[in-house]
Design a protein around this motif. Structure first.
Motif, PDB file in Angstrom:
ATOM      1  N   ILE A  32      34.498  56.604  79.530  1.00 43.86           N
ATOM      2  CA  ILE A  32      35.110  56.831  80.838  1.00 43.86           C
ATOM      3  C   ILE A  32      36.292  55.888  81.011  1.00 43.86           C
ATOM      4  O   ILE A  32      37.348  56.283  81.517  1.00 43.86           O
ATOM      5  N   ALA A  33      36.140  54.655  80.560  1.00 47.15           N
ATOM      6  CA  ALA A  33      37.263  53.706  80.618  1.00 47.15           C
ATOM      7  C   ALA A  33      38.440  54.226  79.804  1.00 47.15           C
ATOM      8  O   ALA A  33      39.597  54.102  80.222  1.00 47.15           O
ATOM      9  N   MET A  34      38.165  54.841  78.658  1.00 49.22           N
ATOM     10  CA  MET A  34      39.228  55.388  77.835  1.00 49.22           C
ATOM     11  C   MET A  34      39.941  56.523  78.575  1.00 49.22           C
ATOM     12  O   MET A  34      41.165  56.640  78.520  1.00 49.22           O
ATOM     13  N   ASP A  67      30.082  56.159  90.794  1.00 45.03           N
ATOM     14  CA  ASP A  67      29.073  55.204  90.305  1.00 45.03           C
ATOM     15  C   ASP A  67      29.522  54.616  88.967  1.00 45.03           C
ATOM     16  O   ASP A  67      29.364  53.419  88.717  1.00 45.03           O
ATOM     17  N   ALA A  68      30.081  55.454  88.106  1.00 42.40           N
ATOM     18  CA  ALA A  68      30.583  54.983  86.812  1.00 42.40           C
ATOM     19  C   ALA A  68      31.741  54.002  87.006  1.00 42.40           C
ATOM     20  O   ALA A  68      31.851  53.019  86.266  1.00 42.40           O
ATOM     21  N   LEU A  69      32.591  54.250  87.996  1.00 36.85           N
ATOM     22  CA  LEU A  69      33.687  53.315  88.276  1.00 36.85           C
ATOM     23  C   LEU A  69      33.152  51.951  88.704  1.00 36.85           C
ATOM     24  O   LEU A  69      33.704  50.918  88.326  1.00 36.85           O
ATOM     25  N   THR A  73      33.876  48.448  86.800  1.00 34.79           N
ATOM     26  CA  THR A  73      34.349  47.255  87.495  1.00 34.79           C
ATOM     27  C   THR A  73      33.444  46.069  87.174  1.00 34.79           C
ATOM     28  O   THR A  73      33.927  44.979  86.871  1.00 34.79           O
ATOM     29  N   ALA A  74      32.136  46.292  87.211  1.00 33.01           N
ATOM     30  CA  ALA A  74      31.184  45.218  86.901  1.00 33.01           C
ATOM     31  C   ALA A  74      31.322  44.749  85.450  1.00 33.01           C
ATOM     32  O   ALA A  74      31.160  43.560  85.157  1.00 33.01           O
ATOM     33  N   ALA A  75      31.652  45.688  84.548  1.00 31.38           N
ATOM     34  CA  ALA A  75      31.797  45.347  83.133  1.00 31.38           C
ATOM     35  C   ALA A  75      33.151  44.735  82.805  1.00 31.38           C
ATOM     36  O   ALA A  75      33.365  44.253  81.707  1.00 31.38           O
ATOM     37  N   LEU A  90      42.435  58.927  93.597  1.00 30.75           N
ATOM     38  CA  LEU A  90      41.801  57.706  93.114  1.00 30.75           C
ATOM     39  C   LEU A  90      42.901  56.769  92.643  1.00 30.75           C
ATOM     40  O   LEU A  90      43.817  57.178  91.939  1.00 30.75           O
ATOM     41  N   TYR A  91      42.820  55.515  93.045  1.00 33.21           N
ATOM     42  CA  TYR A  91      43.759  54.484  92.622  1.00 33.21           C
ATOM     43  C   TYR A  91      42.958  53.409  91.910  1.00 33.21           C
ATOM     44  O   TYR A  91      41.873  53.039  92.349  1.00 33.21           O
ATOM     45  N   TRP A  92      43.493  52.893  90.805  1.00 32.51           N
ATOM     46  CA  TRP A  92      42.787  51.852  90.068  1.00 32.51           C
ATOM     47  C   TRP A  92      43.769  50.842  89.511  1.00 32.51           C
ATOM     48  O   TRP A  92      44.952  51.106  89.367  1.00 32.51           O
TER      49      TRP A  92
END
Length: 108
Positions: A32-34, A67-69, A73-75, A90-92
């Motif tokens: 998901i990060a990718m 939830d995955a986001l 963030t925690a990781a 969505l903004y990141w």
């Protein structure tokens, strides 16, 4: 953007190859990060996209995607994210290179 279609295709392939992996396991979060990184300009750490589109690309419902986001963030894969409820955008902000430790935690 040069290379963006290639990054999107690679992220799509990787997510499809991971079909059946539980969402709470590390490889799924990394995939998901990718996908998030594929939607971020190479010279930037900030990105935006429609949350429904990203969730669909990752094979998740929008609520599971948020939830995955939180897990990302925690990781330490992303430093922050927000969603505009009116538009569904969505903004990141990605974690800056070198900010993550070996365990994936953000350095303080």
């Amino acid at each position: 953007m040069p290379g963006r279609p290639d990054r999107l295709a690679a992220a799509d392939w990787a997510l499809r190859a991971a079909c059946g992996i539980r969402m709470d396991c590390a490889p799924f979060s990394q995939l998901i990060a990718m996908c998030i990184k594929a939607h971020t300009a190479p010279e930037s750490t900030h990105g935006t996209a429609e949350v429904d589109q990203l969730a669909r690309e990752c094979g998740l419902a929008a609520t599971d995607f948020t939830d995955a986001l939180d897990q990302l963030t925690a990781a330490g894969h992303i430093s922050s994210w927000s969603m505009q409820s009116a538009s569904g955008d969505l903004y990141w902000t990605l974690t800056e290179p070198g900010e993550r430790g070996c365990e994936g935690r953000t350095r303080r």
